[in-house]
Design a protein around this motif. Sequence first.
Motif, PDB file in Angstrom:
ATOM      1  N   LEU A  41       4.451 -59.645 -43.982  1.00 31.51           N
ATOM      2  CA  LEU A  41       6.008 -59.887 -44.119  1.00 31.51           C
ATOM      3  C   LEU A  41       6.449 -60.320 -42.804  1.00 31.51           C
ATOM      4  O   LEU A  41       6.274 -59.664 -41.658  1.00 31.51           O
ATOM      5  CB  LEU A  41       6.626 -58.564 -44.777  1.00 31.51           C
ATOM      6  N   LEU A  42       7.231 -61.543 -42.833  1.00 27.66           N
ATOM      7  CA  LEU A  42       7.735 -61.949 -41.353  1.00 27.66           C
ATOM      8  C   LEU A  42       9.278 -61.596 -41.397  1.00 27.66           C
ATOM      9  O   LEU A  42      10.038 -62.089 -42.438  1.00 27.66           O
ATOM     10  CB  LEU A  42       7.195 -63.255 -41.247  1.00 27.66           C
ATOM     11  N   VAL A  43       9.888 -61.177 -40.506  1.00 29.81           N
ATOM     12  CA  VAL A  43      11.244 -61.039 -40.421  1.00 29.81           C
ATOM     13  C   VAL A  43      11.777 -61.713 -39.262  1.00 29.81           C
ATOM     14  O   VAL A  43      11.118 -61.661 -37.986  1.00 29.81           O
ATOM     15  CB  VAL A  43      11.663 -59.463 -40.256  1.00 29.81           C
ATOM     16  N   GLU A  44      12.827 -62.791 -39.289  1.00 29.18           N
ATOM     17  CA  GLU A  44      13.386 -63.483 -38.349  1.00 29.18           C
ATOM     18  C   GLU A  44      14.686 -62.812 -38.108  1.00 29.18           C
ATOM     19  O   GLU A  44      15.676 -62.867 -38.775  1.00 29.18           O
ATOM     20  CB  GLU A  44      13.178 -64.923 -38.648  1.00 29.18           C
ATOM     21  N   TYR A  52       8.358 -48.774 -42.118  1.00 32.36           N
ATOM     22  CA  TYR A  52       9.208 -49.346 -40.955  1.00 32.36           C
ATOM     23  C   TYR A  52      10.552 -49.380 -41.260  1.00 32.36           C
ATOM     24  O   TYR A  52      10.763 -50.081 -42.522  1.00 32.36           O
ATOM     25  CB  TYR A  52       8.696 -50.393 -40.300  1.00 32.36           C
ATOM     26  N   ALA A  53      11.451 -49.193 -40.499  1.00 30.32           N
ATOM     27  CA  ALA A  53      12.728 -49.565 -40.746  1.00 30.32           C
ATOM     28  C   ALA A  53      13.555 -50.391 -39.670  1.00 30.32           C
ATOM     29  O   ALA A  53      13.422 -49.836 -38.254  1.00 30.32           O
ATOM     30  CB  ALA A  53      13.918 -48.436 -41.149  1.00 30.32           C
ATOM     31  N   LEU A  54      14.142 -51.565 -40.097  1.00 30.15           N
ATOM     32  CA  LEU A  54      14.767 -52.375 -38.874  1.00 30.15           C
ATOM     33  C   LEU A  54      16.409 -52.020 -39.095  1.00 30.15           C
ATOM     34  O   LEU A  54      16.933 -52.126 -40.103  1.00 30.15           O
ATOM     35  CB  LEU A  54      14.514 -53.762 -39.083  1.00 30.15           C
ATOM     36  N   VAL A  55      16.913 -51.435 -37.924  1.00 31.21           N
ATOM     37  CA  VAL A  55      18.254 -51.139 -38.107  1.00 31.21           C
ATOM     38  C   VAL A  55      19.145 -51.515 -37.222  1.00 31.21           C
ATOM     39  O   VAL A  55      18.895 -51.399 -35.763  1.00 31.21           O
ATOM     40  CB  VAL A  55      18.167 -49.498 -37.919  1.00 31.21           C
ATOM     41  N   LEU A  93      16.791 -52.989 -42.806  1.00 29.77           N
ATOM     42  CA  LEU A  93      15.884 -53.440 -44.010  1.00 29.77           C
ATOM     43  C   LEU A  93      14.788 -52.470 -43.600  1.00 29.77           C
ATOM     44  O   LEU A  93      14.284 -51.960 -42.759  1.00 29.77           O
ATOM     45  CB  LEU A  93      15.262 -54.574 -43.124  1.00 29.77           C
ATOM     46  N   VAL A  94      14.120 -51.985 -44.886  1.00 34.00           N
ATOM     47  CA  VAL A  94      13.059 -51.204 -44.987  1.00 34.00           C
ATOM     48  C   VAL A  94      11.822 -51.888 -45.677  1.00 34.00           C
ATOM     49  O   VAL A  94      12.221 -52.311 -46.712  1.00 34.00           O
ATOM     50  CB  VAL A  94      13.586 -49.926 -45.558  1.00 34.00           C
ATOM     51  N   TYR A  95      10.677 -51.704 -44.892  1.00 32.52           N
ATOM     52  CA  TYR A  95       9.315 -51.905 -45.588  1.00 32.52           C
ATOM     53  C   TYR A  95       8.304 -50.721 -45.558  1.00 32.52           C
ATOM     54  O   TYR A  95       8.086 -50.294 -44.614  1.00 32.52           O
ATOM     55  CB  TYR A  95       8.704 -52.981 -44.465  1.00 32.52           C
ATOM     56  N   HIS A 151       9.693 -52.307 -51.328  1.00 40.89           N
ATOM     57  CA  HIS A 151       8.931 -51.070 -51.410  1.00 40.89           C
ATOM     58  C   HIS A 151       7.626 -51.583 -52.344  1.00 40.89           C
ATOM     59  O   HIS A 151       7.449 -52.330 -53.181  1.00 40.89           O
ATOM     60  CB  HIS A 151       9.716 -50.370 -52.454  1.00 40.89           C
ATOM     61  N   ASP A 152       6.623 -50.786 -52.260  1.00 43.36           N
ATOM     62  CA  ASP A 152       5.434 -50.650 -52.949  1.00 43.36           C
ATOM     63  C   ASP A 152       5.863 -50.615 -54.589  1.00 43.36           C
ATOM     64  O   ASP A 152       6.282 -49.756 -54.894  1.00 43.36           O
ATOM     65  CB  ASP A 152       4.351 -49.644 -52.556  1.00 43.36           C
TER      66      ASP A 152
END
Length: 316
Positions: free
Chosen positions: A22-25, A144-147, A203-205, A227-228
């Motif tokens: 997963l790539l987040v920009e 991981y959570a991007l906050v 964003l949460v992965y 989510h899985d």
Amino acid sequence: MKVTFLGTSGAVPTTVRNPSGLLVEREGDRLLFDCGEGTQRQMMRYGTGFDIEHIFLTHMHGDHIFGLPGLTQTWDFQDREKPLAIHAPTGTRSRVEQLLSATGQSPSYPIRVTQVSAGDVVLDCEEYEVRAIQNNHRTNAVGYALVEDDRKGEFDREKAEKELGIPPGPKYSKLHDGTAIEHDGRTIQPEEVVGSPRTGRRLVYTGDTRPTDGIVDASTDADLLVHDGTFGKEHRERALNTAHSTAREAAQVADDAGVKRLALTHISTRYTGRVAELESEAAERFDGTLFVADDGMQVTVPYPDSDREFAIERLD
């Protein structure tokens, strides 16, 4: 913020699904979460760019890490000089280092492997941070959570200029930065022209996992939860035995956390051509925006107060 699904298959790839990636920009920063076999080719195929300084691994199962040797070697061939940070769960540093040196050669650029545990702030940037979160898999694993930080409130330019008589200029910046000013013999407080702070995005992965309270807590009001969703309800026992989630269980997490959007990923090969079943089962528990992610799907996540819409684009 753009989120590109590079790999959405379960442990075994298919002709249309690569292993996990997963790539987040975000505002020019590119962050890679997991790096399954063939990830670099997926990055080329979908035009995400290669300017990555941080890779976040959820765990050390092959379908999440076998792309690392190839990707790091390609950077070496490209004469990369910029340092790379690889973040992995506690107790796995030596395994990551062994994987990177499997060919007997080490990249010429610096690579730092950090070990993280649930609750750690893994990356602390000026406007956002990436946190490791608790999940539940068969090995040392994290999500991981991007906050994002709260943003400044909106500046009421019309009130400042027309009601308070403050001309455009440096005083606007001071007020917007939270500093009172003197104007025409009176003190103007920032709150007179600046609205309340505006919420950032989340964003949460999860990586591979059973549903957990930690994921619910980390995903509260999230703009996107990835989510899985490996199995349907017919394989619930296998989900339990292999420490994965069903689509319905992932949807329950999304509902409990009040997320805005749910993406199901890590799809078992059993559901090739049948992903509509997973969406249908998830919809029984979650009535927000819901989709099964495909390779090459790119979603744009707007700010909560933005007029822009959440958008899904297919890059191939």
